[in-house]
Design a protein around this motif. Structure first.
Motif, PDB file in Angstrom:
ATOM      1  N   ARG A  80      16.280 -26.783 -11.550  1.00 35.41           N
ATOM      2  CA  ARG A  80      16.485 -25.625 -10.679  1.00 35.41           C
ATOM      3  C   ARG A  80      16.504 -24.324 -11.470  1.00 35.41           C
ATOM      4  NH1 ARG A  80      20.625 -27.506  -8.242  1.00 35.41           N
ATOM      5  NH2 ARG A  80      22.310 -26.210  -9.030  1.00 35.41           N
ATOM      6  N   TYR A  81      16.979 -24.373 -12.700  1.00 36.74           N
ATOM      7  CA  TYR A  81      17.039 -23.168 -13.533  1.00 36.74           C
ATOM      8  C   TYR A  81      15.681 -22.793 -14.118  1.00 36.74           C
ATOM      9  CZ  TYR A  81      22.115 -23.985 -13.522  1.00 36.74           C
ATOM     10  OH  TYR A  81      23.423 -24.190 -13.158  1.00 36.74           O
ATOM     11  N   GLY A  82      14.680 -23.679 -13.992  1.00 36.73           N
ATOM     12  CA  GLY A  82      13.345 -23.368 -14.493  1.00 36.73           C
ATOM     13  C   GLY A  82      13.171 -23.607 -15.978  1.00 36.73           C
ATOM     14  N   THR A  83      13.967 -24.499 -16.575  1.00 39.02           N
ATOM     15  CA  THR A  83      13.875 -24.756 -18.011  1.00 39.02           C
ATOM     16  C   THR A  83      12.612 -25.533 -18.356  1.00 39.02           C
ATOM     17  OG1 THR A  83      15.054 -26.864 -17.878  1.00 39.02           O
ATOM     18  CG2 THR A  83      16.390 -24.874 -18.172  1.00 39.02           C
ATOM     19  N   VAL A  84      12.242 -25.484 -19.636  1.00 38.39           N
ATOM     20  CA  VAL A  84      11.214 -26.383 -20.159  1.00 38.39           C
ATOM     21  C   VAL A  84      11.815 -27.111 -21.359  1.00 38.39           C
ATOM     22  CG1 VAL A  84       9.287 -24.957 -19.374  1.00 38.39           C
ATOM     23  CG2 VAL A  84      10.190 -24.638 -21.668  1.00 38.39           C
ATOM     24  N   PRO A  85      11.475 -28.389 -21.535  1.00 39.36           N
ATOM     25  CA  PRO A  85      12.043 -29.141 -22.656  1.00 39.36           C
ATOM     26  C   PRO A  85      11.399 -28.744 -23.977  1.00 39.36           C
ATOM     27  CG  PRO A  85      10.514 -30.511 -21.426  1.00 39.36           C
ATOM     28  CD  PRO A  85      10.634 -29.223 -20.662  1.00 39.36           C
ATOM     29  N   LEU A  86      12.185 -28.791 -25.029  1.00 35.93           N
ATOM     30  CA  LEU A  86      11.678 -28.575 -26.379  1.00 35.93           C
ATOM     31  C   LEU A  86      11.798 -29.905 -27.118  1.00 35.93           C
ATOM     32  CD1 LEU A  86      10.589 -26.468 -28.417  1.00 35.93           C
ATOM     33  CD2 LEU A  86      12.954 -26.145 -29.170  1.00 35.93           C
ATOM     34  N   GLY A  87      10.828 -30.773 -26.902  1.00 32.67           N
ATOM     35  CA  GLY A  87      10.874 -32.099 -27.496  1.00 32.67           C
ATOM     36  C   GLY A  87      12.166 -32.803 -27.116  1.00 32.67           C
ATOM     37  N   LEU A 103      15.205 -21.541 -22.080  1.00 41.73           N
ATOM     38  CA  LEU A 103      15.054 -20.490 -21.084  1.00 41.73           C
ATOM     39  C   LEU A 103      14.873 -19.168 -21.819  1.00 41.73           C
ATOM     40  CD1 LEU A 103      17.805 -21.164 -18.357  1.00 41.73           C
ATOM     41  CD2 LEU A 103      15.328 -21.261 -18.040  1.00 41.73           C
ATOM     42  N   PRO A 104      14.164 -18.210 -21.221  1.00 45.90           N
ATOM     43  CA  PRO A 104      14.138 -16.867 -21.814  1.00 45.90           C
ATOM     44  C   PRO A 104      15.562 -16.311 -21.866  1.00 45.90           C
ATOM     45  CG  PRO A 104      12.463 -17.086 -20.112  1.00 45.90           C
ATOM     46  CD  PRO A 104      13.338 -18.291 -20.005  1.00 45.90           C
ATOM     47  N   SER A 105      15.862 -15.596 -22.907  1.00 45.41           N
ATOM     48  CA  SER A 105      17.215 -15.077 -23.076  1.00 45.41           C
ATOM     49  C   SER A 105      17.438 -13.845 -22.208  1.00 45.41           C
ATOM     50  CB  SER A 105      17.467 -14.720 -24.547  1.00 45.41           C
ATOM     51  OG  SER A 105      18.784 -14.242 -24.719  1.00 45.41           O
ATOM     52  N   ASN A 106      18.381 -13.959 -21.284  1.00 40.09           N
ATOM     53  CA  ASN A 106      18.866 -12.818 -20.507  1.00 40.09           C
ATOM     54  C   ASN A 106      20.266 -13.179 -20.018  1.00 40.09           C
ATOM     55  OD1 ASN A 106      18.737 -14.147 -17.890  1.00 40.09           O
ATOM     56  ND2 ASN A 106      16.517 -13.852 -17.951  1.00 40.09           N
ATOM     57  N   PRO A 107      21.048 -12.210 -19.576  1.00 38.41           N
ATOM     58  CA  PRO A 107      22.439 -12.500 -19.192  1.00 38.41           C
ATOM     59  C   PRO A 107      22.569 -13.558 -18.107  1.00 38.41           C
ATOM     60  CG  PRO A 107      22.132 -10.139 -19.471  1.00 38.41           C
ATOM     61  CD  PRO A 107      20.770 -10.755 -19.567  1.00 38.41           C
ATOM     62  N   ILE A 159       5.545 -23.105 -32.856  1.00 41.45           N
ATOM     63  CA  ILE A 159       5.145 -22.759 -31.484  1.00 41.45           C
ATOM     64  C   ILE A 159       5.246 -21.245 -31.343  1.00 41.45           C
ATOM     65  CG2 ILE A 159       5.499 -23.157 -29.028  1.00 41.45           C
ATOM     66  CD1 ILE A 159       7.067 -25.625 -29.700  1.00 41.45           C
ATOM     67  N   SER A 160       4.145 -20.597 -31.034  1.00 41.62           N
ATOM     68  CA  SER A 160       4.142 -19.141 -30.917  1.00 41.62           C
ATOM     69  C   SER A 160       4.746 -18.707 -29.583  1.00 41.62           C
ATOM     70  CB  SER A 160       2.712 -18.606 -31.027  1.00 41.62           C
ATOM     71  OG  SER A 160       1.956 -19.009 -29.893  1.00 41.62           O
ATOM     72  N   THR A 161       5.075 -17.429 -29.502  1.00 46.24           N
ATOM     73  CA  THR A 161       5.608 -16.887 -28.247  1.00 46.24           C
ATOM     74  C   THR A 161       4.628 -17.075 -27.085  1.00 46.24           C
ATOM     75  OG1 THR A 161       7.054 -15.295 -29.347  1.00 46.24           O
ATOM     76  CG2 THR A 161       6.399 -14.783 -27.094  1.00 46.24           C
ATOM     77  N   PRO A 162       3.329 -16.756 -27.251  1.00 44.49           N
ATOM     78  CA  PRO A 162       2.394 -17.008 -26.140  1.00 44.49           C
ATOM     79  C   PRO A 162       2.353 -18.470 -25.714  1.00 44.49           C
ATOM     80  CG  PRO A 162       1.396 -15.518 -27.723  1.00 44.49           C
ATOM     81  CD  PRO A 162       2.658 -16.020 -28.356  1.00 44.49           C
ATOM     82  N   GLN A 163       2.492 -19.394 -26.664  1.00 46.71           N
ATOM     83  CA  GLN A 163       2.478 -20.808 -26.305  1.00 46.71           C
ATOM     84  C   GLN A 163       3.725 -21.192 -25.508  1.00 46.71           C
ATOM     85  OE1 GLN A 163       1.862 -22.313 -30.319  1.00 46.71           O
ATOM     86  NE2 GLN A 163      -0.142 -23.121 -29.731  1.00 46.71           N
ATOM     87  N   LEU A 164       4.866 -20.642 -25.895  1.00 47.04           N
ATOM     88  CA  LEU A 164       6.092 -20.912 -25.136  1.00 47.04           C
ATOM     89  C   LEU A 164       5.993 -20.343 -23.724  1.00 47.04           C
ATOM     90  CD1 LEU A 164       8.862 -20.267 -27.818  1.00 47.04           C
ATOM     91  CD2 LEU A 164       8.328 -22.443 -26.714  1.00 47.04           C
ATOM     92  N   ILE A 165       5.463 -19.129 -23.633  1.00 45.83           N
ATOM     93  CA  ILE A 165       5.289 -18.517 -22.312  1.00 45.83           C
ATOM     94  C   ILE A 165       4.359 -19.373 -21.455  1.00 45.83           C
ATOM     95  CG2 ILE A 165       4.290 -16.525 -21.112  1.00 45.83           C
ATOM     96  CD1 ILE A 165       5.321 -14.807 -23.448  1.00 45.83           C
ATOM     97  N   GLU A 191       2.833 -22.938 -16.963  1.00 41.88           N
ATOM     98  CA  GLU A 191       2.300 -24.189 -16.424  1.00 41.88           C
ATOM     99  C   GLU A 191       3.315 -24.885 -15.520  1.00 41.88           C
ATOM    100  OE1 GLU A 191       0.763 -26.699 -19.507  1.00 41.88           O
ATOM    101  OE2 GLU A 191      -1.183 -25.701 -19.424  1.00 41.88           O
ATOM    102  N   ALA A 192       4.584 -24.827 -15.911  1.00 43.51           N
ATOM    103  CA  ALA A 192       5.621 -25.446 -15.077  1.00 43.51           C
ATOM    104  C   ALA A 192       5.676 -24.782 -13.708  1.00 43.51           C
ATOM    105  CB  ALA A 192       6.974 -25.353 -15.777  1.00 43.51           C
ATOM    106  N   ARG A 193       5.642 -23.437 -13.691  1.00 41.97           N
ATOM    107  CA  ARG A 193       5.679 -22.738 -12.406  1.00 41.97           C
ATOM    108  C   ARG A 193       4.384 -22.971 -11.632  1.00 41.97           C
ATOM    109  NH1 ARG A 193       9.771 -22.265 -14.738  1.00 41.97           N
ATOM    110  NH2 ARG A 193       9.832 -24.309 -13.734  1.00 41.97           N
TER     111      ARG A 193
END
Length: 320
Positions: free
Chosen positions: A46-53, A59-63, A94-100, A105-107
């Motif tokens: 529900r939070y929209g996370t992606v797994p890192l292995g 998640l992107p860092s925000n409050p 893993i570069s920033t564009p790859q993480l994005i 892709e998840a969305r």
């Protein structure tokens, strides 16, 4: 970890994401906590996370995201597990564009599933298109949008499909309204019914912010509106409900207010006022309940309206 490949590409400026950082939730739960594992997994989805292995979830860092992870980590610890939240500036392989792209892709998968459901819904005869089903699709859309951190191009497409589905559902067209000259509605007295709720408060806010900055508001029962006043949200005459639209929607459409946030607010106010679930919006129900509570306290109409307008102003800025 193998190099990540992806098909969905955004034209992005590297400088735009130069300061982007990430939150990593790493945790373990006892194997006997099967139901809690499912609960945690559902929240991560529900939070929209992606797994890192096998390291955890990103998640992107925000409050807002940090608060979500903090509450989830607290729950995990209560279940007898261990949880840590790590602030990550970069990942070496893993570069920033790859993480994005992983988030994109998840969305995209979620939007594409929704598109298929909408296409199935739209293929039905209009009379068989259940309002409840369309409301659920709208609610799901809002859930995805909330975690669409990088504005997938599919978001617009789904929004358009929802709009078409809703338009097709309306069996009859509303009569054309006469053209309105906004200049005729400056420095006026605007009258509505006593004990204003969410729709009337939102209308008054809209009037003063977009139509008539020097508007004065008064209250009168049906049939006792002063001749020179402009009625709104009255049962007869003026700017009231029209078809299945609430008064806020009527004002927005009649005065052609194009503000993006006002468009979203019209959906929120509609659902809170009419409670028909048309747009799957829930943000306005709390405002309506607060206004009802103040009304039960015997707060005078003018003060009640002023307080309601302040709440609506806060809602407007929350949508920025």
């Amino acid at each position: 970890m193998s190099r990540y490949t992806y098909n969905i590409r955004y034209e992005m400026s590297i400088s735009k994401y130069a300061d982007l950082s990430w939150l990593l939730l790493a945790f373990t739960l006892p194997t006997k906590r099967a139901s809690q594992r499912v609960e945690v997994w559902r929240k991560l989805q529900r939070y929209g996370t992606v797994p890192l292995g096998n390291s955890g979830y990103l998640l992107p860092s925000n409050p807002s995201n940090e608060e979500r992870f903090q509450w989830l980590a607290t729950s995990i610890r209560k279940y007898g597990g261990e949880a840590s939240i790590v602030h990550v500036r970069s990942i070496d392989n893993i570069s920033t564009p790859q993480l994005i792209a992983r988030f994109a892709e998840a969305r995209a998968r979620e939007y594409q599933e929704l598109i298929r459901e909408l296409q199935t819904f739209s293929s039905l005869p209009v009379q068989k298109r259940a309002v409840g089903r369309l409301s659920r699709l709208r609610s799901r859309f809002q859930e995805i949008v909330e975690v669409d951190f990088f504005d997938s191009p599919l978001q617009k497409r789904v929004g358009e499909l929802l709009a078409r589905a809703d338009e097709a559902r309306v069996a009859r067209r509303l009569p054309e309204t006469a053209k309105i000259d906004p200049k005729e509605y400056k420095n006026r007295i605007w009258v509505t019914r006593p004990r204003p709720g969410v729709d009337r408060s939102a209308c008054a806010w809209l009037i003063r912010r977009f139509l008539d900055p020097k508007a004065r508001f008064a209250f009168a029962p049906e049939g006792q509106v002063p001749q020179a006043a402009v009625p709104f949200d009255m049962f007869h005459g003026g700017f009231g409900h029209r078809g299945d639209a609430c008064s806020f929607e009527t004002l927005q459409k009649d005065f052609k207010i194009r503000d993006r946030r006002v468009k979203v607010m019209s959906e929120i106010i509609h659902d809170a006022d009419l409670a028909d679930g048309k747009f799957g919006r829930k943000e306005g129900f709390g405002i309506d309940e607060v206004l009802k509570g103040w009304a039960r306290q015997g707060i005078p109409d003018q003060e009640l309206l002023d307080r309601g307008m302040q709440l609506i102003e806060g809602l407007y800025h929350s949508l920025a």
